[in-house]
Design an enzyme around this catalytic site. Sequence first.
Site, PDB file in Angstrom:
ATOM      1  N   ASP A 133      -8.805  -4.516   2.448  1.00  0.00           N
ATOM      2  CA  ASP A 133      -7.508  -5.199   2.459  1.00  0.00           C
ATOM      3  C   ASP A 133      -7.388  -6.181   3.624  1.00  0.00           C
ATOM      4  OD1 ASP A 133      -4.582  -5.349   1.699  1.00  0.00           O
ATOM      5  OD2 ASP A 133      -4.340  -4.409   3.665  1.00  0.00           O
ATOM      6  N   GLU A 139     -10.146   6.777   1.924  1.00  0.00           N
ATOM      7  CA  GLU A 139      -9.757   5.372   1.845  1.00  0.00           C
ATOM      8  C   GLU A 139     -10.745   4.446   2.561  1.00  0.00           C
ATOM      9  OE1 GLU A 139      -6.442   3.905   4.131  1.00  0.00           O
ATOM     10  OE2 GLU A 139      -6.029   2.312   2.686  1.00  0.00           O
ATOM     11  N   SER A 195       0.815  -1.215   0.000  1.00  0.00           N
ATOM     12  CA  SER A 195       0.000   0.000   0.000  1.00  0.00           C
ATOM     13  C   SER A 195       0.846   1.261   0.000  1.00  0.00           C
ATOM     14  CB  SER A 195      -0.917   0.017   1.220  1.00  0.00           C
ATOM     15  OG  SER A 195      -1.775  -1.093   1.173  1.00  0.00           O
ATOM     16  N   ASP A 253      -5.080   0.150  -4.521  1.00  0.00           N
ATOM     17  CA  ASP A 253      -3.625   0.097  -4.667  1.00  0.00           C
ATOM     18  C   ASP A 253      -3.192  -1.246  -5.265  1.00  0.00           C
ATOM     19  OD1 ASP A 253      -4.620  -1.099  -2.370  1.00  0.00           O
ATOM     20  OD2 ASP A 253      -3.262  -0.065  -0.999  1.00  0.00           O
ATOM     21  N   HIS A 254      -3.904  -2.325  -4.871  1.00  0.00           N
ATOM     22  CA  HIS A 254      -3.572  -3.699  -5.283  1.00  0.00           C
ATOM     23  C   HIS A 254      -4.730  -4.580  -4.841  1.00  0.00           C
ATOM     24  CE1 HIS A 254      -2.993  -4.325  -1.048  1.00  0.00           C
ATOM     25  NE2 HIS A 254      -2.149  -3.318  -1.018  1.00  0.00           N
TER      26      HIS A 254
HETATM   27 MG    MG Z   1      -4.360   1.308   3.184  1.00  0.00          MG
HETATM   28 ZN    ZN Z   2      -2.468  -5.175   2.797  1.00  0.00          ZN
END
Ligand code: MG
Ligand code: ZN
Length: 359
Positions: free
Chosen positions: A251, A246, A78, A293-294
């Site tokens: 995540d 965010e 991140s 981010d991913h």
């Molecule tokens: Mg984060």
């Molecule tokens: Zn993570």
Amino acid sequence: MFKKNILLIGLFLFIAIAGVAQKRGKHPKNIILMVGDGMGAAQIYAGLTGNFGKLDLEQCTTVGFHKNTATDNYVTDSAAGATAFACGQKTYNGAIGVDANGKPIPTILEMAEQHGLATGLVATCSITHATPASFISHQSSRSLDENIALDFLNTDVDVFIGGGRKFFTQRKDGLNLNDSLKARGYHIANSMAEVQQVTSGKLAAFLADEHQARFSDGRGDELVKSTEAAIQLLNTNKKGMFLMIEGSQIDWGGHNNNMQYIVDEMIDFDHAIGKVIEFARNDGNTLVIITADHETGGLSLVAGNISTGAVEGKFTTSNHTGVMIPVFAYGPGAEQFSGIYQNSDIFHKMFSAFRFKKK
Ligand code: MG
Ligand code: ZN
């Protein structure tokens, strides 16, 4: 006489069309960047299924993909991911607002401040955590939470709402950064009720000592309320705003290989998306960009039912993965976000949407 009328009508139409074209120009006054941490296509579709077949995210008019390798790793974290968005350069995993050699690089939030825009950060984790930190801090490692907190005082950020109180008030160096924030005119809020009492000026809001609870564990609609509060405060600046919001814990659901955690956090993030798009629609001058981010968990969906909201997933890892990540956009300049490009290009697209000049 007839000819003259035609000319007049033509002129009138030209002025009317030019006016509309200007209003729908590619240069928004405001940019709101929304990052669902760990939010790949499977997480989005899991949330859509859990929400009975629909998401507010679907109102976006443009979709693209970003490629997100870090400089030192095929799979980004991140910190490197958010630094690419914030600064326009790829860097190493763990880096906060610094390049691959550890050199600080200016962020889009800092540039927005220099141009007189209002700026803000909202997160459902510590405000010093990698994603928000990368927009405001310059540190060699994401684990330096107390240094990152100090960096907030190197900026004029107008609003920040998240967790992380202890990194400002219970520090190894004995400083109480909230005193410094107060001296600089910030309202300090320690609960959502206190946030909602602040209707003007600067706001530093700490909703947890470290991280906020899960949505399903008592956080409830804090992200939606934080989003509304931040927009209301920043929107008083006539020059515009840059705001990063965010959805931090999608995540963590992935790291935990916990489908219900992902679905709950995804739907909560989507409710914030709904508020942001509603604001952007009414405002007409706001570009909204929604991405991650991913991906986290290597999630695949193997069964589900739109009418019951049930969804079953399989995970291939408890870590991040390297897949391309969708980018969704809405508002003036949204079309710039179609196609396939690097994560760092999101910075460059925001930079030109704002018409900032290279120095
Ligand atoms: Mg984060
Ligand atoms: Zn993570």
